[in-house]
Design an enzyme around this catalytic site. Structure first.
Site, PDB file in Angstrom:
ATOM      1  CD  GLU A   1      -1.583   2.375   1.926  1.00 19.08           C
ATOM      2  OE1 GLU A   1      -2.373   3.322   1.888  1.00 19.08           O
ATOM      3  OE2 GLU A   1      -0.467   2.447   2.502  1.00 19.08           O
ATOM      4  CD  GLU A   2       2.479   3.200   4.091  1.00 18.14           C
ATOM      5  OE1 GLU A   2       2.528   4.264   3.453  1.00 18.14           O
ATOM      6  OE2 GLU A   2       1.931   3.102   5.203  1.00 18.14           O
TER       7      GLU A   2
ATOM      8  CG  HIS B   1       4.176   7.490   7.453  1.00 18.35           C
ATOM      9  ND1 HIS B   1       4.316   7.637   6.088  1.00 18.35           N
ATOM     10  CD2 HIS B   1       3.219   6.553   7.611  1.00 18.35           C
ATOM     11  CE1 HIS B   1       3.475   6.823   5.452  1.00 18.35           C
ATOM     12  NE2 HIS B   1       2.793   6.161   6.373  1.00 18.35           N
TER      13      HIS B   1
HETATM   14 ZN    ZN Z   1      -1.652   3.079   5.908  1.00 18.33          ZN
END
Ligand code: ZN
Length: 399
Positions: free
Chosen positions: A248-249, A358
């Site tokens: 996803e990232e 993050h």
């Molecule tokens: Zn995420």
């Protein structure tokens, strides 16, 4: 995906994956007690810890997917791993409609790109990093022989020139130090292409808060797995799929391929969103989102109004706390690709408030996770063959 046929999981026998045979469940013996999950405030809290302790930079998700498979195996009618590494569990796979719950298993990390003659390592980022967050962190390189402790650093403040002190640090000014005395010694443990994470570990804080790298999106992954468990098969009328997506990232890649494979009519992505209850965040721009205020139901063009309203109605009916947020563009998470798969999917986004996204200190509320799992299980059980999500169409009860 090969539906209905068990594929062999990627091998956990060799390389750094083997390390995970040493379960983090028991702790390392030297860990301070707050690192261990002694304060259990929700069912399957240990699962969250296990997910958080498994490294999974995008493209290197096998360790966490092994944990996902072991949890889902006794619960699922079908369990598949596709060629990208997405893990897909199905229940009532032949029923209609098909509901896909998705959360991404990958986390931001780094990948070793160069080893110099002195044995220092250089790395590219995987996913969106603020390089300021990396300075002075304890890291782990996941080498073929096992976990290699490392630090990421730059020269001390005393040695920075005036202009260097004024500048924001760039990634290329940072290096990883594993204590090797030269390149040969480093190469004995590390290869170019080995993944790197922050040092993994969980802290359980007051007010049912938990703190760890990778809460994005291990907390959402816990919610999807736990919702799948709670959706009682005896009362489930729809077909239910729990999908632990990869990559996803780096562009929602696993959601694109897994949604195509599952071919759902309805999909709900579970990911983290910014909690705005800490200093310096402008609530006028980002909304009023609190840790412990309940999961966040998103509204906006990416999200199907029928899915949104059902989530809200079920939360109200069952006294499950929730918060509302809006996003005026395609969401920067798996819900984006789920919505536009094949001929279109009625898509929802349920988000876990997360402070300090993050970074090494991502913080969530276990109460929000528990409430999100409960709401998603209710949503799955509420679906029936009569459910329609075409905008403007009435619900079967005429509402
Ligand atoms: Zn995420």
């Amino acid at each position: 995906m090969v539906r209905g046929k068990r594929q062999t999981a990627p091998s956990a026998k060799s390389g750094y994956f083997h390390l995970l045979a040493v379960s983090p469940r028991e702790g390392c013996g030297a860990c301070p007690t707050f690192l261990l999950s002694r304060n259990r405030v929700m069912p399957n809290q240990q699962l969250l810890q296990d997910l958080l302790m498994a490294p999974s930079p995008s493209g290197y998700e096998v360790p966490v997917q092994d944990i996902v498979r072991s949890f889902l195996e006794p619960l699922a009618d079908t369990l598949d791993t596709d060629v990208h590494g997405n893990v897909i569990a199905g229940r009532n796979p032949d029923h209609t409609p098909r509901l896909m719950l998705a959360a991404h298993s990958d986390q931001i990390g780094m990948v070793i790109s160069h080893i110099d003659d002195k044995g220092y390592l250089y790395a590219q980022t995987i996913g969106g990093w603020d390089p300021q967050q990396l300075i002075g962190q304890r890291m782990t390189v996941w080498g073929q022989q096992g976990a290699v402790p490392a630090v990421i650093a730059r020269k001390p403040i005393h040695l920075l020139t005036d202009s260097e002190r004024r500048q924001v640090v760039k990634l290329e000014e940072l290096w990883l130090d594993i204590g090797a005395s030269d390149k040969e010694q480093a190469l004995a443990k590390v290869r170019v292409g080995d993944p790197v994470t922050l040092e993994l570990g969980v802290r359980w804080l007051d007010n049912h808060l938990a703190n760890a790298p990778g809460m994005d999106d291990k907390s959402g992954l816990w919610v999807v797995l736990e919702a799948f468990r709670r959706a009682d098969p005896a009362h489930l009328k729809a077909s239910l799929f729990a999908v632990s997506t990869v990559q996803e990232e780096v562009g929602l890649r696993g959601a694109i391929t897994s949604t195509y494979g599952v071919a759902p009519q309805v999909g709900v992505a579970v990911d983290v969103t910014h909690a705005t209850d800490c200093p310096t965040i402008d609530q006028r721009q980002r909304g009023d989102i609190k840790l412990g205020g309940g999961p966040v139901i998103f509204r906006g063009p990416n999200l199907n109004p029928g899915v949104v309203e059902r989530l809200i109605a079920l939360a109200d009916e069952n006294r499950i706390p929730y918060q509302l947020a809006a996003i005026g563009r395609a969401c920067p998470n798996d819900s984006n690709s789920i919505q536009i798969s094949r001929g279109g999917v009625a898509t929802g986004l349920l988000a876990i408030p997360n402070r300090y996204m993050h970074s090494a200190v991502e913080m969530v509320s276990l109460d929000d996770l528990d409430a999100a799992a409960e709401l998603l299980a209710k949503f799955a059980l509420d679906l029936s063959p009569d459910s329609s999500f075409i905008p403007g169409s009435p619900r079967p009860d005429g509402s």
